[in-house]
Design an enzyme around this catalytic site. Sequence first.
Site, mmCIF file in Angstrom:
data_model
loop_
_atom_site.group_PDB
_atom_site.id
_atom_site.type_symbol
_atom_site.label_atom_id
_atom_site.label_comp_id
_atom_site.label_asym_id
_atom_site.label_seq_id
_atom_site.Cartn_x
_atom_site.Cartn_y
_atom_site.Cartn_z
ATOM 1 N N HIS A 163 0.838 -1.208 0.000
ATOM 2 C CA HIS A 163 0.000 0.000 0.000
ATOM 3 C C HIS A 163 0.867 1.249 0.000
ATOM 4 O O HIS A 163 2.052 1.214 0.342
ATOM 5 C CB HIS A 163 -0.952 0.012 1.199
ATOM 6 N N CYS A 180 3.691 -4.446 6.528
ATOM 7 C CA CYS A 180 3.244 -4.236 5.158
ATOM 8 C C CYS A 180 4.411 -3.829 4.251
ATOM 9 O O CYS A 180 5.483 -3.464 4.722
ATOM 10 C CB CYS A 180 2.164 -3.158 5.107
#
Length: 206
Positions: A163, A180
């Site tokens: 992301h 992430c």
Amino acid sequence: MAKGTENEQVRELQARLRQIGYFHRSPTAFYGALTAEAVTEFQRKRELPATGSVDETTWSRLVGMTRKPTENELRPRTTNELDTPDPRCMEGRVLCISKESRTLAWMIDGKVVSAMDVRFGSVNTPTREGTFKVDRKERTWTSTLYHSEMPYSMFFSRGQAVHYSADFAARGYNGGSHGCVNVRDKARLAQVFEQVRVGDKVVVHW
């Protein structure tokens, strides 16, 4: 220093090797295969034992040929160079993510369609390595655990996602994620987000 070492001296080693043309990517502070190859070539050219590891003699010779790296050389904002793709990335539609070069390559049938810099989790919250699939996509998302914004999320492993990260865009590699894969080029990620389908492969490797 040798393969597997990860510290700030390795970052300096890589920056010094880059100054004289032996290391062709942004310093990562991780001593992997690419760093070992660069050290080996440096040693060969100076008729030192070509071990691929850095002993006192190799370090002294390198320091004597280079200058103290600047902060921008240690943590440049320029785009990192891609590795040779992992074999698992050569077929189909794949987000091919390298921890060593800190890059994400969106690949279709072995060809790189788009590439971008990425940042990973810290020691306490590492990004998992292996082969996964995109299990869902969210154009706008807020982390339920950390309450941080995660635009253009492509989830692949129990809450870990590729992301956009405003923090990465602002601070670069001075920070880290909670596991992430952070991207700092929002426009480029937005284009890839539109192309990636649920079920496409994700490969995270060194």
